[in-house]
Design a protein around this motif. Structure first.
Motif, PDB file in Angstrom:
ATOM      1  N   ILE A  22      14.405 -11.528 -52.392  1.00 33.88           N
ATOM      2  CA  ILE A  22      14.981 -12.486 -51.450  1.00 33.88           C
ATOM      3  C   ILE A  22      16.480 -12.471 -51.702  1.00 33.88           C
ATOM      4  O   ILE A  22      16.946 -12.860 -52.772  1.00 33.88           O
ATOM      5  N   VAL A  23      17.223 -11.955 -50.734  1.00 37.14           N
ATOM      6  CA  VAL A  23      18.653 -11.744 -50.911  1.00 37.14           C
ATOM      7  C   VAL A  23      19.419 -12.413 -49.772  1.00 37.14           C
ATOM      8  O   VAL A  23      18.864 -12.715 -48.721  1.00 37.14           O
ATOM      9  N   SER A  24      20.705 -12.625 -49.993  1.00 37.08           N
ATOM     10  CA  SER A  24      21.553 -13.152 -48.936  1.00 37.08           C
ATOM     11  C   SER A  24      21.800 -12.098 -47.874  1.00 37.08           C
ATOM     12  O   SER A  24      21.872 -10.891 -48.175  1.00 37.08           O
ATOM     13  N   GLU A  25      21.946 -12.546 -46.645  1.00 34.17           N
ATOM     14  CA  GLU A  25      22.198 -11.613 -45.544  1.00 34.17           C
ATOM     15  C   GLU A  25      23.384 -10.711 -45.838  1.00 34.17           C
ATOM     16  O   GLU A  25      23.380  -9.529 -45.474  1.00 34.17           O
ATOM     17  N   ASN A  26      24.418 -11.257 -46.490  1.00 37.92           N
ATOM     18  CA  ASN A  26      25.621 -10.458 -46.710  1.00 37.92           C
ATOM     19  C   ASN A  26      25.489  -9.453 -47.847  1.00 37.92           C
ATOM     20  O   ASN A  26      26.453  -8.782 -48.206  1.00 37.92           O
ATOM     21  N   ARG A  27      24.284  -9.324 -48.408  1.00 44.86           N
ATOM     22  CA  ARG A  27      24.032  -8.300 -49.432  1.00 44.86           C
ATOM     23  C   ARG A  27      23.117  -7.189 -48.920  1.00 44.86           C
ATOM     24  O   ARG A  27      22.614  -6.407 -49.715  1.00 44.86           O
ATOM     25  N   VAL A  28      22.885  -7.111 -47.618  1.00 42.73           N
ATOM     26  CA  VAL A  28      22.093  -6.025 -47.060  1.00 42.73           C
ATOM     27  C   VAL A  28      22.813  -5.428 -45.855  1.00 42.73           C
ATOM     28  O   VAL A  28      23.438  -6.146 -45.078  1.00 42.73           O
ATOM     29  N   THR A  29      22.722  -4.115 -45.727  1.00 41.11           N
ATOM     30  CA  THR A  29      23.309  -3.402 -44.591  1.00 41.11           C
ATOM     31  C   THR A  29      22.264  -2.452 -44.022  1.00 41.11           C
ATOM     32  O   THR A  29      21.652  -1.673 -44.770  1.00 41.11           O
TER      33      THR A  29
END
Length: 358
Positions: free
Chosen positions: A128-135
């Protein structure tokens, strides 16, 4: 809305300087706003994680917690407000901030005990990660190679582009040829630096550095820094880089190596620090050259911008302009995470090792 898995296997740091514990964690029941649930496929292991395990930056107030900051995966669900990725997307997980929300960090539980996690962790089956840590990346991407874009590639290339600002024909010394160092070597060669001198303690890493574009290699194992310095100087003299190196990049965080790099660069040379000294270690420098053009600075992930740089470098890989699959030299399962860490410490891992998730 996808139902979150109830449990997952994960590697947990419970105390400093101790093996990780691979355990079954209970997952949160719902996603908070800005969070993204990812099925992790492959995770890299970076020297930063070794530093965390060792307590290199001092006391760890967040124990027990999860680790890992570069991986590839598939989006399974998104929380409210997420706009930049969607369910089904193949993604790179990265520690540098990209587009989107920086959400609250998740908490997992283990036998009733809270287990902390940051905005990104990757030594776990799900994240479960923050949106700004996935591309997002193309659906047909090589997911093994994609994991390297989370740190090793973007950091290494970013250091050359953004921190050291290497120019055509400049001499570059790269001290430490691990996963990030090998990408620094490759990026320096790509911009036609000359010479590109790679230094390491292990012949296997130096052989790989030559494949990545190093023009000269030096094995520092068991040798004094004075001897290593003499070897560097010999290469600089032979290749016409008069007055020292244009650029010295340190990946070790060893104060004596930093001092060596500072002494060996030209009066207007650049010293870029990638490795971080242990808390309490100091570096002794004569600061006068800093007033006359020499620069000394630290890199923060190559100042990479994931949503800009990952597509750029990914396109270069697909076009055959950069070599990345060659950097992946070892594979481990999550159950073998401590063996992977030991192999990295010993130098048996020549390039980047990947942890395959079940």
């Amino acid at each position: 809305m996808t139902t979150l898995p109830k449990t997952m296997k994960a590697a947990v740091l419970t105390e400093l300087r101790a093996p990780l514990q691979v355990v079954e964690l209970s997952m949160p029941e719902t996603l908070a706003a800005g969070q993204v649930l990812v099925k992790v496929h492959f995770s890299g292991i970076c020297g930063s994680q070794l530093g965390e395990i060792d307590g290199a930056k001092g006391e760890d107030k967040f124990l027990p917690h999860l680790l890992g900051h570069e991986a590839s995966g598939t989006v399974l669900d998104v929380g409210a407000g997420v706009r930049h990725v969607k369910v089904g997307d193949k993604v790179v997980l990265h520690w540098r901030k990209g587009l989107g929300i920086e959400a609250e960090t998740p908490h997992y539980t283990w036998d009733g005990r809270k287990v902390n996690a940051g905005w990104i962790t990757t030594f776990n089956e799900y994240a479960i990660v923050s949106e700004n840590r996935v591309t997002a990346i193309p659906a047909d991407s090589d997911l093994e190679v994609a994991a390297l874009f989370g740190c090793a590639v973007t950091t290494g290339f970013g250091i050359v582009e953004n921190n050291a600002d290497v120019r055509i024909g400049q001499s570059v010394v790269v001290y430490g040829s691990g996963g990030v160092g090998l990408n620094i070597v490759q990026a320096a060669a790509l911009v036609s630096a000359y010479p590109v001198i790679a230094i390491d303690l292990h012949d296997g890493k130096l052989e790989l550095a030559k494949r990545m574009g190093a023009t000269h290699v030096i094995n520092a194992n068991g040798r004094s820094l004075d001897d290593v310095r003499a070897d560097i100087q010999r290469v600089l003299d032979q290749t016409g880089s008069n007055g020292g190196a244009d650029v010295f990049i340190d990946n070790t965080g060893v104060p004596a190596v930093i001092e060596l790099g500072y002494a060996m660069t030209k009066p207007q040379g650049t010293v870029t620090l990638v490795g971080v000294p242990r808390k309490g270690n100091t570096v002794n420098l004569f600061s006068l050259p800093l007033h006359f053009g020499k620069t000394l600075s630290g890199s923060h992930g190559g100042e990479a911008i994931p949503n800009v740089d990952i597509p750029r470098y990914h396109n270069m890989y697909r076009a055959g302009r950069i070599a990345l699959r060659e950097l992946i030299t070892d594979y481990f399962s999550l159950d073998e995470i401590n063996e992977a860490i030991a192999a990295m410490r010993s130098g048996k891992v020549r390039g980047r090792c990947l942890v395959r998730m079940a």
